[in-house]
Design an enzyme around this catalytic site. Structure first.
Site, PDB file in Angstrom:
ATOM      1  N   GLY A 115      71.763   5.413  32.531  1.00 47.22           N
ATOM      2  CA  GLY A 115      72.443   5.168  31.264  1.00 47.22           C
ATOM      3  C   GLY A 115      72.423   3.682  30.940  1.00 47.22           C
ATOM      4  O   GLY A 115      71.645   2.918  31.529  1.00 47.22           O
ATOM      5  N   THR A 138      72.402  10.436  29.839  1.00 51.24           N
ATOM      6  CA  THR A 138      73.858  10.423  29.809  1.00 51.24           C
ATOM      7  C   THR A 138      74.368  11.592  28.973  1.00 51.24           C
ATOM      8  O   THR A 138      73.792  11.906  27.929  1.00 51.24           O
ATOM      9  CB  THR A 138      74.484   9.124  29.247  1.00 51.24           C
ATOM     10  OG1 THR A 138      75.884   9.328  29.053  1.00 51.24           O
ATOM     11  CG2 THR A 138      73.892   8.692  27.920  1.00 51.24           C
ATOM     12  N   ASP A 140      76.945  11.372  27.403  1.00 50.77           N
ATOM     13  CA  ASP A 140      77.689  10.765  26.283  1.00 50.77           C
ATOM     14  C   ASP A 140      76.837  10.598  25.022  1.00 50.77           C
ATOM     15  O   ASP A 140      77.388  10.428  23.929  1.00 50.77           O
ATOM     16  CB  ASP A 140      78.228   9.385  26.684  1.00 50.77           C
ATOM     17  CG  ASP A 140      79.103   9.436  27.926  1.00 50.77           C
ATOM     18  OD1 ASP A 140      79.647  10.521  28.225  1.00 50.77           O
ATOM     19  OD2 ASP A 140      79.242   8.398  28.599  1.00 50.77           O
ATOM     20  N   MET A 182      84.788  14.629  27.686  1.00 53.34           N
ATOM     21  CA  MET A 182      84.310  13.288  28.049  1.00 53.34           C
ATOM     22  C   MET A 182      83.569  12.634  26.882  1.00 53.34           C
ATOM     23  O   MET A 182      83.587  13.145  25.766  1.00 53.34           O
ATOM     24  CB  MET A 182      83.407  13.392  29.274  1.00 53.34           C
ATOM     25  CG  MET A 182      84.163  13.560  30.564  1.00 53.34           C
ATOM     26  SD  MET A 182      82.998  13.541  31.947  1.00 53.34           S
ATOM     27  CE  MET A 182      84.120  13.305  33.310  1.00 53.34           C
ATOM     28  N   GLY A 183      82.888  11.536  27.166  1.00 52.07           N
ATOM     29  CA  GLY A 183      82.096  10.865  26.131  1.00 52.07           C
ATOM     30  C   GLY A 183      82.306   9.366  26.107  1.00 52.07           C
ATOM     31  O   GLY A 183      81.698   8.659  25.316  1.00 52.07           O
ATOM     32  N   ARG A 184      83.207   8.884  26.926  1.00 52.25           N
ATOM     33  CA  ARG A 184      83.572   7.465  26.993  1.00 52.25           C
ATOM     34  C   ARG A 184      83.953   6.954  25.610  1.00 52.25           C
ATOM     35  O   ARG A 184      84.835   7.544  24.990  1.00 52.25           O
ATOM     36  CB  ARG A 184      82.437   6.648  27.608  1.00 52.25           C
ATOM     37  CG  ARG A 184      82.949   5.736  28.720  1.00 52.25           C
ATOM     38  CD  ARG A 184      81.889   4.831  29.229  1.00 52.25           C
ATOM     39  NE  ARG A 184      81.190   5.372  30.381  1.00 52.25           N
ATOM     40  CZ  ARG A 184      81.673   5.395  31.618  1.00 52.25           C
ATOM     41  NH1 ARG A 184      82.853   4.914  31.883  1.00 52.25           N
ATOM     42  NH2 ARG A 184      80.962   5.882  32.603  1.00 52.25           N
ATOM     43  N   GLN A 288      81.621  19.115  32.786  1.00 52.76           N
ATOM     44  CA  GLN A 288      80.612  18.768  31.766  1.00 52.76           C
ATOM     45  C   GLN A 288      79.389  18.091  32.363  1.00 52.76           C
ATOM     46  O   GLN A 288      78.347  17.998  31.738  1.00 52.76           O
ATOM     47  CB  GLN A 288      81.235  17.822  30.730  1.00 52.76           C
ATOM     48  CG  GLN A 288      82.297  18.487  29.899  1.00 52.76           C
ATOM     49  CD  GLN A 288      83.279  17.482  29.315  1.00 52.76           C
ATOM     50  OE1 GLN A 288      83.160  17.090  28.177  1.00 52.76           O
ATOM     51  NE2 GLN A 288      84.254  17.062  30.113  1.00 52.76           N
TER      52      GLN A 288
HETATM   53  O1  F6P Z   1      79.209   8.329  31.234  1.00 50.57           O
HETATM   54  C1  F6P Z   1      79.358   9.648  31.650  1.00 50.57           C
HETATM   55  C2  F6P Z   1      80.787   9.954  31.984  1.00 50.57           C
HETATM   56  O2  F6P Z   1      80.874  11.306  32.391  1.00 50.57           O
HETATM   57  C3  F6P Z   1      81.769   9.657  30.871  1.00 50.57           C
HETATM   58  O3  F6P Z   1      81.773  10.633  29.864  1.00 50.57           O
HETATM   59  C4  F6P Z   1      83.062   9.567  31.661  1.00 50.57           C
HETATM   60  O4  F6P Z   1      84.009   8.745  31.019  1.00 50.57           O
HETATM   61  C5  F6P Z   1      82.611   8.938  32.942  1.00 50.57           C
HETATM   62  O5  F6P Z   1      81.231   9.160  33.069  1.00 50.57           O
HETATM   63  C6  F6P Z   1      83.314   9.452  34.176  1.00 50.57           C
HETATM   64  O6  F6P Z   1      82.890   8.685  35.243  1.00 50.57           O
HETATM   65  P1  F6P Z   1      83.256   9.019  36.760  1.00 50.57           P
HETATM   66  O7  F6P Z   1      82.302  10.085  37.203  1.00 50.57           O
HETATM   67  O8  F6P Z   1      83.035   7.734  37.442  1.00 50.57           O
HETATM   68  O9  F6P Z   1      84.668   9.498  36.776  1.00 50.57           O
END
Ligand code: F6P
Length: 362
Positions: A115, A138, A140, A182-184, A288
């Site tokens: 990503g 990604t 996202d 999710m999606g940041r 997801q």
């Molecule tokens: O960037 C992908 C993602 O799944 C985001 O949607 C989410 O905020 C983040 O990664 C979660 O990250 P982690 O796996 O470190 O909790």
């Protein structure tokens, strides 16, 4: 250029997503069928080039992986060689170790599947002389240089499936059901899943919401014939004038972890409905990111894998493959990592949703 290349590496960096194995398979098959190159799988992202974790990848190693979620190579979102945090918490720049190991492994090319974070690292390494090409991934879908990233379609379908299931129970119990996805900092998953899953409210980071307007929409659903409501909330969504809600701050090589807005919206709705209506919240989380990739993601990942090999064969390093319309093209990594792709608040998708009566809380 192709005849000078004998051996290439491939790694997956950052958070995983469905379709990574399709790219690995596309890379291995194309490189060995078309050019008879040797392929080295680098394990756990860039960490594998710091700690010397790798293994040969032949056609027999990739048998049956097309349908698998995750990545057979492993990944991490903590292995930034320019900002490497070791066990004692000390930060070091280990980029020279990565460059040395690329040489030691005799890699004439390196496919980095990642990503924005991993691709930015790839770009820095390229500027230092590493023969890198990028493949965007990604769930996202927030990379501006490609129309779509693989992983997004599967994630949207997972969220859509959750919404289909929430619909029947919401209707049976005359409840409000809130789904946090999710999606940041981008609302793509919420927007697409919300439209596909027939949501009444979609809240996304790009449109800070008015809590009163969200409640108005839910109230209208109960005053009318519907008698239930469904809201999809992106983890990065925030009320007007407020900041995103985080579960954990950034630190030790990690990004801040978003989450919690779904419960907040659920509480707001329960309050404004005066306690008469039941509200339940589901946080979909890492579901997801897992599971077998959709046909779309398998095809896109495969096409990206093939094109990454062709970039290396043509000596076009420092580039990332991308989807433009129906075509696979390429773009400079520098450009690819310069801008995020977010939902245009007045774009066609949002307008379509609003025309259907979906509220964004504005
Ligand atoms: O960037 C992908 C993602 O799944 C985001 O949607 C989410 O905020 C983040 O990664 C979660 O990250 P982690 O796996 O470190 O909790």
């Amino acid at each position: 250029m192709a005849q000078q290349i004998k051996r290439i590496g491939v790694l997956t960096g950052g958070g995983d997503c469905p379709g990574l194995n399709a790219v690995i398979r596309g890379v291995v098959k194309s490189a060995s069928n078309l050019y008879q190159w040797e392929i080295i799988g680098i394990e756990d992202g860039f960490e594998g080039l710091i700690k010397d974790k790798n293994r040969p990848l032949t056609q027999s190693d990739i048998k049956g992986i097309l349908t698998l979620g995750g990545t057979i190579l492993g990944t991490t979102n903590r292995g930034n060689p320019f900002d490497f945090v070791d066990q004692d918490g000390v930060k070091r720049d280990l980029s020279s170790v990565v460059l040395e190991n690329i040489k030691k492994l005799s890699l004439d090319g390196l496919v980095v599947i990642g990503g924005d974070g991993s691709l930015a690292i790839a770009n820095q390494l390229y500027k230092m002389g590493a023969p890198v090409v990028g493949v965007p991934k990604t769930i996202d879908n927030d990379l501006s240089a490609t129309d779509v990233t693989f992983g997004f379609d599967t994630a949207v379908n997972t969220a859509r499936d959750a919404l289909d299931k929430l619909h029947s129970t919401a209707e049976s119990h005359h409840r409000v059901l809130v789904l946090e996805v999710m999606g940041r900092y981008a609302g793509w998953i919420a927007l697409h899943a919300g439209i596909a899953g027939g949501a009444d409210v979609i809240l996304i980071p790009e449109i800070p919401f008015d809590r009163g307007k969200v409640c108005d929409k839910v109230r209208r659903r109960f005053q009318g014939k519907a008698g239930y409501a469904i809201a999809v909330v992106a983890e990065g969504a925030k009320p007007l004038g407020e900041e995103v809600i985080t579960q954990a701050p950034a630190g030790k090589g990690r990004l801040e972890r978003l989450g919690g807005i779904g419960n907040r919206v659920g509480n707001d709705i329960a309050m404004c409905m005066g306690g008469d209506i039941d509200v339940r919240v589901t946080v979909l989380g890492h579901i997801q990111r897992g599971g077998t990739p959709s046909a779309f993601d398998r095809i896109l990942g495969t096409r990206f894998g093939y094109e990454a090999i062709e970039l290396i064969a043509r000596g076009e390093f420092g580039k990332m493959v991308c989807l433009k319309g129906q075509d696979i093209q390429s773009v400079a990594l520098e450009e690819a990592v310069s801008r995020m792709k977010t939902v245009p608040p007045d774009g066609q998708m949002v307008k379509t949703a609003e025309a259907l009566g979906i509220s964004f809380g504005r």
